[in-house]
Enzyme design. Structure first.
Site, mmCIF file in Angstrom:
data_model
loop_
_atom_site.group_PDB
_atom_site.id
_atom_site.type_symbol
_atom_site.label_atom_id
_atom_site.label_comp_id
_atom_site.label_asym_id
_atom_site.label_seq_id
_atom_site.Cartn_x
_atom_site.Cartn_y
_atom_site.Cartn_z
ATOM 1 N N GLU A 280 0.824 -1.215 0.000
ATOM 2 C CA GLU A 280 0.000 0.000 0.000
ATOM 3 C C GLU A 280 0.854 1.261 0.000
ATOM 4 O O GLU A 280 0.433 2.300 -0.476
ATOM 5 C CB GLU A 280 -0.924 0.020 1.233
ATOM 6 C CG GLU A 280 -2.226 -0.688 1.009
ATOM 7 C CD GLU A 280 -3.283 -0.404 2.065
ATOM 8 O OE1 GLU A 280 -2.983 0.220 3.093
ATOM 9 O OE2 GLU A 280 -4.419 -0.839 1.855
ATOM 10 N N HIS A 301 8.716 -26.765 -1.010
ATOM 11 C CA HIS A 301 8.195 -27.948 -1.699
ATOM 12 C C HIS A 301 7.024 -27.596 -2.605
ATOM 13 O O HIS A 301 6.326 -28.478 -3.096
ATOM 14 C CB HIS A 301 7.805 -29.008 -0.671
ATOM 15 C CG HIS A 301 8.994 -29.499 0.100
ATOM 16 N ND1 HIS A 301 9.627 -30.682 -0.163
ATOM 17 C CD2 HIS A 301 9.709 -28.914 1.088
ATOM 18 C CE1 HIS A 301 10.669 -30.833 0.647
ATOM 19 N NE2 HIS A 301 10.736 -29.762 1.420
ATOM 20 N N LYS A 418 -13.914 -0.175 -4.388
ATOM 21 C CA LYS A 418 -15.012 0.218 -3.494
ATOM 22 C C LYS A 418 -16.063 1.010 -4.270
ATOM 23 O O LYS A 418 -17.261 0.780 -4.112
ATOM 24 C CB LYS A 418 -14.486 1.085 -2.348
ATOM 25 C CG LYS A 418 -13.619 0.351 -1.355
ATOM 26 C CD LYS A 418 -13.284 1.290 -0.200
ATOM 27 C CE LYS A 418 -12.183 0.767 0.671
ATOM 28 N NZ LYS A 418 -11.671 1.762 1.603
HETATM 29 O O1 PA5 Z 1 -3.591 0.991 5.911
HETATM 30 C C1 PA5 Z 1 -4.702 1.415 5.684
HETATM 31 O O2 PA5 Z 1 -4.978 2.617 5.776
HETATM 32 C C2 PA5 Z 1 -5.833 0.490 5.309
HETATM 33 O O3 PA5 Z 1 -5.414 -0.819 5.160
HETATM 34 C C3 PA5 Z 1 -6.911 0.522 6.357
HETATM 35 O O4 PA5 Z 1 -6.344 0.172 7.585
HETATM 36 C C4 PA5 Z 1 -8.050 -0.421 6.041
HETATM 37 O O5 PA5 Z 1 -8.566 -0.126 4.777
HETATM 38 C C5 PA5 Z 1 -9.140 -0.326 7.080
HETATM 39 O O6 PA5 Z 1 -9.586 0.971 7.199
HETATM 40 P P1 PA5 Z 1 -10.406 1.449 8.444
HETATM 41 O O7 PA5 Z 1 -9.540 1.341 9.630
HETATM 42 O O8 PA5 Z 1 -10.776 2.869 8.140
HETATM 43 O O9 PA5 Z 1 -11.617 0.557 8.548
#
Ligand code: PA5
Length: 444
Positions: A280, A301, A418
């Site tokens: 990310e 393996h 989304k």
């Molecule tokens: O690192 C991030 O920002 C994302 O992975 C969020 O943690 C994830 O999408 C969950 O978001 P939220 O905590 O708003 O539910």
């Protein structure tokens, strides 16, 4: 065995050569130093999300004590904690709990998928148990955990049910915050300046980790020790700079994938956390190493053939526990029918010693097969080492992303699926044609 100095983690860089040498790392340090300075000065891209930089100051002493007290209260009164969250609101806690807790099964998870089968089985498993819920969402509106909370909430029953539900969410915004206010549910805060994947040492991670009986003081102490070293602008003194530079050199040489490889199954979720952190943070503008992970020797393996001889786009980072593993001795068999008595009679007469040799052999074979690799060594798998490791990877990730010119603290790409999904689901505010691509089935 490596002699650790100030930190319970170290890098073994022997198998990076000739792709990456100490000289090459030092020569490349200009870019890393710029990133390092801008990160620390708060002038880098995404500087609003660097609240994780000082791990000892993420929480006030009162907040820290309140988290521990809440975890202790729930531990005393319940059998199991259901953590509801996804991505950064889930992986950090799970990585530490699976690695360190004596009874990792005392924490279970929902909201990290939308599987009806998973939810049904979890409900069945929790029926009749004393359950607490920690629902975690910074935005308070993420579909997966919101859905899971709705369908799992009634697992906590009774007039005092609200006492067994704790929310971790934004201080000022979001549907979850409103719900806690309406129903008097205890609440902890996800700091504004910390994004999900950097949040493990905030209430997001620490409450479930403390519930699982892991020493959160020591975990944070480990991170603080690493943060002290990471203040140094010299990659020879700062492991995170060294790692960030090395992986950037590999990327510039055409390596497309970095595999994090462990030889210890309880590190599986550390790799899952690491993948999110790097994926990310860096996967932007059509760039970056793709973070993948393997669990050895299991995956030797299954994936071992490709790693040894497939397309040469792989670099590898081993995550190795040096010491402190249980010693399981190999028994001697009089008839030696399986041919293993040579181990019993030699130096490698216990399971952990054989595993250590498997690692060394794999690192050498992969290097010889064209997979440059380095190892992150942990002195032992405990709170201090894991706290240091968490910070090491976080700091290196920020530097690595900044060196590539991207904002390592946002994740705009996550919104794409989304938006389409919300249109398809008919979520208010996402009206319009869903633009659903027509299926083109091949039926047999
Ligand atoms: O690192 C991030 O920002 C994302 O992975 C969020 O943690 C994830 O999408 C969950 O978001 P939220 O905590 O708003 O539910």
């Amino acid at each position: 065995m490596h002699q650790f100095k100030k930190l319970p983690i170290a890098l073994d860089i022997a198998n990076l050569s000739p792709n990456v040498t100490r000289d090459m790392v030092n020569n490349r340090n200009k870019a890393a130093e710029l990133a390092h300075k801008s990160l620390r000065a708060g002038t880098c891209q995404g500087a609003d999300f660097t609240g994780w930089l000082k791990p000892g100051e993420i929480l006030t002493a009162d907040e820290f004590a309140a988290i521990k007290a809440c975890a202790e209260k729930l531990r005393e009164r319940t059998d199991v904690l259901l953590v509801i969250g996804i991505g950064g609101s889930y992986l950090g806690a799970r990585s530490v709990i699976e690695a360190l807790a004596d009874k990792p099964d005392s924490v279970v998870y929902a909201g990290q998928n939308i599987s009806a089968h998973y939810i049904k089985r979890l409900r069945d498993q929790l029926m009749g148990k004393r359950v607490a819920i920690n629902v975690i969402s910074k935005s308070g509106t993420t579909t997966e955990p919101a859905l899971a909370f709705r369908v799992m909430r009634d697992i906590v029953r009774g007039a005092d049910a609200a006492e067994y539900i704790v929310a971790t969410t934004d201080a000022n915004r979001g549907a979850l915050l409103q719900l806690t206010e309406k129903e008097g549910i205890e609440r902890f805060v996800v700091p504004d300046a910390i994004g999900g994947r950097y949040s493990v040492l905030s209430a997001v991670g620490l409450l479930p980790i403390a519930y699982a009986g892991v020493d959160v003081d020591k975990l944070v102490m480990g991170a603080v020790a690493c943060a002290d070293l990471c203040a140094n602008a010299d990659p020879n003194q700062n492991p995170a700079l060294y790692y960030a530079i090395a992986r950037n050199i590999l990327y510039s040489q055409g390596y497309a994938i970095e595999m994090l490889a462990n030889f210890e199954p309880r590190l599986h979720f550390v790799s899952e956390w690491w993948k999110q952190l790097y994926g990310e943070s860096e996967g932007k503008e059509n760039m970056a190493l793709f973070p993948a992970s393997v669990d050895f020797t299991t995956d030797l393996h299954s994936m071992g053939q490709y790693i040894q001889s497939g397309r040469r786009i792989l670099a590898e980072t081993f995550l190795i526990v040096e010491d402190g593993e249980p010693q399981v001795n190999i028994p001697k068999w009089d008839d030696n029918s399986d041919g293993l008595n040579y181990l019993v009679e030699g130096e490698f007469n216990s399971v952990d010693k054989v595993n250590a040799v498997a690692y060394k052999a794999t690192a050498q074979a992969h290097r010889e097969g064209g997979v440059p690799n380095m190892s992150v060594l942990l002195k032992r798998l405990d709170e201090e080492s894991l706290g240091a490791l968490i910070y090491f990877f976080e700091y290196a990730c920020a530097i690595s992303g900044l060196m590539m010119g991207v904002n390592p603290f946002d994740q705009p790409g996550v919104e794409a699926y989304k938006k389409i999904m919300f249109k398809m689901l008919g979520k208010p505010g996402f009206e319009g044609t869903a633009g659903e691509s027509a299926p083109d089935y091949v039926s047999f």
